[in-house]
Design a protein around this motif. Sequence first.
Motif, PDB file in Angstrom:
ATOM      1  N   CYS A 193     -41.455  16.307 -23.714  1.00 25.03           N
ATOM      2  CA  CYS A 193     -42.699  15.531 -23.766  1.00 25.03           C
ATOM      3  C   CYS A 193     -42.469  14.256 -24.580  1.00 25.03           C
ATOM      4  N   ILE A 194     -42.525  13.121 -23.928  1.00 22.46           N
ATOM      5  CA  ILE A 194     -42.111  11.861 -24.529  1.00 22.46           C
ATOM      6  C   ILE A 194     -43.317  10.997 -24.890  1.00 22.46           C
ATOM      7  N   GLY A 195     -43.258  10.386 -26.060  1.00 17.46           N
ATOM      8  CA  GLY A 195     -44.330   9.479 -26.469  1.00 17.46           C
ATOM      9  C   GLY A 195     -44.518   9.490 -27.976  1.00 17.46           C
ATOM     10  N   SER A 196     -45.478   8.719 -28.443  1.00 22.29           N
ATOM     11  CA  SER A 196     -45.758   8.594 -29.871  1.00 22.29           C
ATOM     12  C   SER A 196     -47.234   8.836 -30.146  1.00 22.29           C
ATOM     13  N   ASP A 197     -47.512   9.525 -31.253  1.00 20.06           N
ATOM     14  CA  ASP A 197     -48.910   9.771 -31.623  1.00 20.06           C
ATOM     15  C   ASP A 197     -49.515   8.582 -32.362  1.00 20.06           C
ATOM     16  N   ARG A 198     -48.748   7.519 -32.530  1.00 21.38           N
ATOM     17  CA  ARG A 198     -49.249   6.335 -33.250  1.00 21.38           C
ATOM     18  C   ARG A 198     -50.108   5.431 -32.366  1.00 21.38           C
ATOM     19  N   TYR A 199     -50.024   5.622 -31.059  1.00 17.55           N
ATOM     20  CA  TYR A 199     -50.792   4.811 -30.120  1.00 17.55           C
ATOM     21  C   TYR A 199     -51.448   5.723 -29.094  1.00 17.55           C
TER      22      TYR A 199
ATOM     23  N   ASP B 158     -49.847   5.995 -25.677  1.00 20.36           N
ATOM     24  CA  ASP B 158     -48.533   6.618 -25.594  1.00 20.36           C
ATOM     25  C   ASP B 158     -48.539   8.057 -26.092  1.00 20.36           C
ATOM     26  N   SER B 159     -49.726   8.616 -26.305  1.00 19.50           N
ATOM     27  CA  SER B 159     -49.827   9.924 -26.965  1.00 19.50           C
ATOM     28  C   SER B 159     -49.885  11.107 -26.008  1.00 19.50           C
ATOM     29  N   LEU B 160     -49.858  10.860 -24.701  1.00 21.08           N
ATOM     30  CA  LEU B 160     -49.976  11.957 -23.751  1.00 21.08           C
ATOM     31  C   LEU B 160     -48.865  12.985 -23.932  1.00 21.08           C
ATOM     32  N   GLY B 161     -47.618  12.544 -24.028  1.00 24.21           N
ATOM     33  CA  GLY B 161     -46.495  13.465 -24.183  1.00 24.21           C
ATOM     34  C   GLY B 161     -46.633  14.381 -25.390  1.00 24.21           C
ATOM     35  N   PRO B 162     -46.808  13.815 -26.594  1.00 24.20           N
ATOM     36  CA  PRO B 162     -46.961  14.663 -27.778  1.00 24.20           C
ATOM     37  C   PRO B 162     -48.163  15.611 -27.712  1.00 24.20           C
ATOM     38  N   LEU B 163     -49.256  15.151 -27.114  1.00 21.23           N
ATOM     39  CA  LEU B 163     -50.428  16.016 -26.957  1.00 21.23           C
ATOM     40  C   LEU B 163     -50.088  17.214 -26.073  1.00 21.23           C
ATOM     41  N   VAL B 164     -49.438  16.948 -24.943  1.00 24.49           N
ATOM     42  CA  VAL B 164     -49.051  18.025 -24.039  1.00 24.49           C
ATOM     43  C   VAL B 164     -48.112  18.991 -24.747  1.00 24.49           C
ATOM     44  N   GLY B 165     -47.125  18.455 -25.466  1.00 23.23           N
ATOM     45  CA  GLY B 165     -46.173  19.306 -26.172  1.00 23.23           C
ATOM     46  C   GLY B 165     -46.838  20.226 -27.173  1.00 23.23           C
TER      47      GLY B 165
ATOM     48  N   THR C 103     -43.753  16.953 -29.806  1.00 23.33           N
ATOM     49  CA  THR C 103     -45.106  17.375 -30.173  1.00 23.33           C
ATOM     50  C   THR C 103     -45.723  16.315 -31.079  1.00 23.33           C
ATOM     51  N   LEU C 104     -46.983  16.513 -31.443  1.00 23.40           N
ATOM     52  CA  LEU C 104     -47.631  15.596 -32.381  1.00 23.40           C
ATOM     53  C   LEU C 104     -46.912  15.616 -33.730  1.00 23.40           C
ATOM     54  N   GLU C 105     -46.436  16.792 -34.126  1.00 14.00           N
ATOM     55  CA  GLU C 105     -45.737  16.918 -35.402  1.00 14.00           C
ATOM     56  C   GLU C 105     -44.325  16.342 -35.336  1.00 14.00           C
ATOM     57  N   GLU C 106     -43.638  16.584 -34.240  1.00 11.97           N
ATOM     58  CA  GLU C 106     -42.269  16.100 -34.073  1.00 11.97           C
ATOM     59  C   GLU C 106     -42.136  15.412 -32.717  1.00 11.97           C
ATOM     60  N   PRO C 107     -42.647  14.178 -32.609  1.00 12.97           N
ATOM     61  CA  PRO C 107     -42.622  13.478 -31.319  1.00 12.97           C
ATOM     62  C   PRO C 107     -41.216  13.037 -30.913  1.00 12.97           C
ATOM     63  N   VAL C 108     -41.014  12.952 -29.610  1.00 10.55           N
ATOM     64  CA  VAL C 108     -39.790  12.380 -29.047  1.00 10.55           C
ATOM     65  C   VAL C 108     -40.171  11.027 -28.458  1.00 10.55           C
TER      66      VAL C 108
ATOM     67  N   ASP D 109     -44.569  12.097 -19.510  1.00 16.26           N
ATOM     68  CA  ASP D 109     -44.832  10.846 -20.224  1.00 16.26           C
ATOM     69  C   ASP D 109     -46.068  10.168 -19.655  1.00 16.26           C
ATOM     70  N   ALA D 110     -46.635   9.272 -20.448  1.00 17.95           N
ATOM     71  CA  ALA D 110     -47.734   8.427 -19.980  1.00 17.95           C
ATOM     72  C   ALA D 110     -47.166   7.325 -19.097  1.00 17.95           C
TER      73      ALA D 110
END
Length: 202
Positions: A56-62, A65-72, A87-92, A117-118
Amino acid sequence: MGSYYSFKENEVRNLQPYKFNSRGKNRILEIELLTSELRNIIKHPVNAGRDVIFLCIGSDRYIGDSLGPLVGSMLNESNITYLVYGTLEEPVHAFNLKETLKKINRRFKNPLIFSIDASLGTREQVGYVIFEEGPLIPGKALKTILPEVGDYNFKGIVNYIDPLPKGQFLNDTRLFTVMNLSKAIVEVITRIDDMDNAANDQ
């Protein structure tokens, strides 16, 4: 939606991209169909013995771009039987994707990777989930050079390209849209275990 597979046991038919509206009136049926096909891919003899990974790729800072971490994070909370990276805690994200891929390849031999990814699309595509065969190209919308990743990929269309300037979509995307897409993708994946349990009970 037809089967992705040919009648020859060790041959995989080319997968046609599949998409559905995360808030559409046929949402439940579309999710069930895609879950069934996703399960077929994982259970197919050609993939026997391969470790299944949802990357799950993305960043929780935006928001955009947060779809991946949310899904993870949602997948981890659902205790699925498959491996999850991002994940939100450990994003890729762009800064650690290459290193994450190295870690995966060191730990697993020939894993079956589903990347998530988004993505951007047309105005009419916003809110759609797209599933297709082949690698994801992270950062394509922002012209960022990142490695292609995944045997198959999920994309959630979080916004449209025009008339937003490059990068503005990251902060100009509705969290409501991202959450609906995330929940739909998670539902597709988590229902695999339900189908397995139902098959075992028969």
